[in-house]
Design a protein around this motif. Structure first.
Motif, short mmCIF file in Angstrom:
data_model
loop_
_atom_site.label_atom_id
_atom_site.label_comp_id
_atom_site.label_asym_id
_atom_site.label_seq_id
_atom_site.Cartn_x
_atom_site.Cartn_y
_atom_site.Cartn_z
N LYS B 31 50.28 -97.44 80.71
CA LYS B 31 50.17 -96.02 80.33
C LYS B 31 49.89 -95.12 81.54
O LYS B 31 49.82 -93.91 81.41
N ASP B 32 49.73 -95.75 82.68
CA ASP B 32 49.33 -94.99 83.85
C ASP B 32 50.42 -95.09 84.92
O ASP B 32 50.95 -96.17 85.19
N PRO B 55 50.40 -89.84 83.28
CA PRO B 55 49.25 -89.38 84.05
C PRO B 55 49.16 -90.10 85.40
O PRO B 55 49.68 -91.20 85.56
N ASN B 56 48.51 -89.43 86.34
CA ASN B 56 48.27 -89.93 87.71
C ASN B 56 49.49 -89.90 88.62
O ASN B 56 49.38 -89.51 89.77
#
Lengths: 439, 217
Positions: B31-32, B55-56
């Motif tokens: 998920k990242d 995200p990130n």
């Protein structure tokens, strides 16, 4: 253009009429004076001769050959009793007037101006007169050239005015052209260096408005794009899990997929609700009522709405503080802000932790503080999370990333201070603080 | 057949993982963005499904960095944004295909199959080896025209080995293609699948490379 030409024409016509009347009066005064003078001269020069003459009934006619065309319009009579003793060539046979001084009799259908002189101590009556035709013709001859000049100058003047106004208005015409060409989707500042100095503030104000409008439009565009983007993901989930449920190899898996569908629907419902709140915020601030409300009561009502979520997460919400504090604000928006802050606090809190909701008076403000024991927000991202649709990385908590931007926007519009900070007392957690100015 | 799924939405990720799993793929779901890039550069995948809004590190950054490190794995970009600019940028940054949300799951499967086929240099949708005919779309295998039923794992293993025909494949490489990070693997699981494939399709199909693994000659 009409605004300039019509008053101008009226003014010039008025002026022309005034000049005509004034000239006419002046001419008449001169002529009147002449009548008096002529009568006086006749009296001085002739009466003695007439009086001393042997034949008292002799009518003398003043004749000469060098007749002038105006002569029949002027005339004089000298009467001695009922006898006309001297008169000009075309003078009428009856007395021109019946009294001394000025009179305006009608002779042969024509209006005359007559001056009568009855010298004291004599039997004589002297009349000098002119018919008005002569006077009018003369006045006309004197006035005609100047009126003609005006009549020629007037169209010229109008033409000049027309071109001057047109030239003067051409920067404005260019300006309106530029304003007309603006597209709602792409507003650009007006570049016009040639506008007259008087119009520059208008152009500046217009540009300011265009910039603000463009900014607002851009914001809306981004919002709509983001909103559709955010809705597509839960829609994809619903679709995907429906297909999975349809083709599920076991009842257990079907149940699981169906539950995921319910979750995805809830997620989209929440997202749509939040979007609507966000979309209605400006109107709500504009139209919503401002009234005095007790902050602690608002907090209590909001807490009650969140009880089930808190119970599910086993989070204890503790309301504290001064219950007497009142503020004048929009209670509906305040409770939306509180609900978002408390909802966040509960969602991000670990099981069995405490969320504090304090109401205090600080200086000239009421301060509401919501404090949780969750993970907090990295310092570098404290301002970023206020933006729309921003969610931090690595979160298991469901949300659409609109809560804090709703609070932020509402606070801004209501003139309420909104701060986010991490707890500094050893425990991790977020502190959200609303500062409402007291009147 | 191991896929990397980079998707930050829990519900969609869960659904995709389940759906792809039923298709016989082994799915690593992250998920990242940062973690996805890490996995992409260190692990071997037959394809990547990449969401842009991670995200990130966002999808475009992952693509750019992975391609700069010469990662050749085919990438299918999955995104909710459907602007032309997004598609063009994705493709120009090294994506191989593009799918907008919401999508039809069958289309996603087909696109992944096409990506895998093209990355192994095939133009024919079905694979032919000796007297075997394998159809990746329907998961049907026939030997001399007669259909041979295979389990999902067996089919996946066979397909992977045929795509890498002539190259010795290590045991751990094959295991990682069959099982994700989160799956418990019995130590002899791979051997069991190889055994079953040999039994169903003939002993000569898979050769053992001693002390290393297996290969399809």
């Amino acid at each position: 253009m009409i605004g300039v030409v019509v008053p101008l024409l009226l003014g010039i016509s008025g002026l022309m009429y005034y000049i005509y009347e004034k000239t006419l009066t002046e001419i008449e005064e001169i002529f009147d004076a002449e009548l008096v003078q002529t009568a006086g001269m006749i009296a001085d020069l002739s009466l003695w001769g007439l009086d001393n003459g042997s034949n008292q009934n002799t009518v003398r006619i003043y004749r000469h050959t060098l007749a002038h065309k105006y002569e029949k319009h002027i005339g004089f009579q000298v009467w001695k009793g009922d006898v006309l003793v001297l008169h000009s060539q075309d003078a009428p046979a009856t007395p021109m007037a019946d009294r001394p001084g000025y009179s305006t009799p009608v002779i042969d259908g024509k209006k005359w101006q007559v001056f009568g002189l009855y010298p004291v101590g004599t039997p004589f009556r002297i009349y000098t007169g002119e018919d008005n035709k002569a006077r009018n013709e003369l006045a006309e001859k004197i006035l005609r050239p100047s009126l003609n000049l005006l009549l020629i100058l007037l169209p010229l003047l109008l033409l000049i005015i027309y071109f001057l106004v047109k030239k003067g208005l051409s920067p404005l015409e260019q300006l309106s052209q530029q304003v007309r060409q603006q597209k709602a989707t792409h507003l650009v500042p007006i570049r016009n260096t040639k506008v007259p100095e008087e119009v520059t503030p208008l152009v500046d104000a217009l540009n300011g408005l265009l910039l603000r409008l463009d900014d607002a439009m851009e914001n809306e565009r981004r919002f709509t794009a983001n909103a559709s983007h955010e809705l597509r993901t839960p829609l994809s989930s619903i679709r995907l899990h429906s297909q999975l449920a349809l083709n599920a190899p076991s009842e257990e898996e079907r149940q699981k997929s169906l539950q995921q569908i319910v979750q995805a629907v809830d997620q989209s419902t929440h997202l749509i609700k939040q979007l609507l709140v966000l979309g209605r915020l400006p109107a709500e601030v504009h139209n919503g009522d401002q009234r005095v409300c007790k902050v602690a009561e608002l907090c209590k009502e909001t807490l009650e709405q969140l009880q089930s979520l808190a119970a599910e997460k086993k989070v204890d919400i503790q309301p504290r503080g001064n219950s007497a504090i009142e503020v004048k604000s929009n209670p509906h928006l305040l409770s939306i802000m509180l609900r978002n802050l408390l909802d966040n606090a509960v969602r991000y809190s670990p099981e069995g932790s405490v969320v504090q909701c304090r109401v205090e008076k600080s200086g000239n403000s009421a301060v509401i503080t919501v404090e949780d024991e969750g993970p907090g927000i990295p310092e570098s991202q404290l301002s970023e999370v206020r933006r729309r649709f921003v969610r931090l990385a690595g979160q298991e908590v469901e949300g659409c990333g609109l809560g804090l931007s709703i609070v932020s926007l509402a606070a801004e519009q209501l003139g309420i201070g909104f701060e986010l900070a991490n707890r500094q007392d050893g425990t991790s957690g977020l502190i959200a603080r609303l500062t409402i100015p007291l009147e | 057949m191991r896929l990397l799924l980079a998707e930050d939405d829990p519900l969609l990720g869960e659904g995709l993982k389940t759906a792809l799993g039923r298709e016989g793929y082994t799915v690593d779901w992250l998920k990242d963005g940062q973690q996805a890039l890490q996995a992409l550069t260190t692990e071997e995948y037959v394809a990547v499904i990449l969401d842009l809004g991670l995200p990130n590190l966002d999808g475009h950054q992952i693509l750019k960095k992975a391609r700069a490190r010469e990662v050749a794995t085919p990438v299918l970009v999955l995104t909710a944004r459907d602007g032309l600019c997004d598609k063009v940028t994705s493709l120009d940054m090294g994506a191989d295909d593009y799918l907008s949300k919401p999508f039809e799951i069958e289309e996603l499967f087909a696109r992944i199959r096409a990506l895998i086929r093209r990355s192994s240099g095939r133009s024919q949708p079905s694979l032919r080896y000796d007297d075997l005919l394998i159809d990746p779309a329907t998961h049907q295998v026939s030997k001399k025209g007669k259909p041979v039923p295979l389990s999902n794992k067996e089919f996946s293993l066979l397909l992977y080995m045929l795509e890498h025909q002539g190259r010795p494949l290590s045991r751990s490489q094959l295991e990682s293609q069959l099982y994700g990070w989160d799956q418990e693997v019995a130590s002899n699981a791979l051997q069991v699948h190889i055994h079953n494939l040999r039994k169903k399709l003939g002993k000569k199909l898979i050769k053992t490379v001693r002390g290393f693994g297996y290969m399809v000659p």
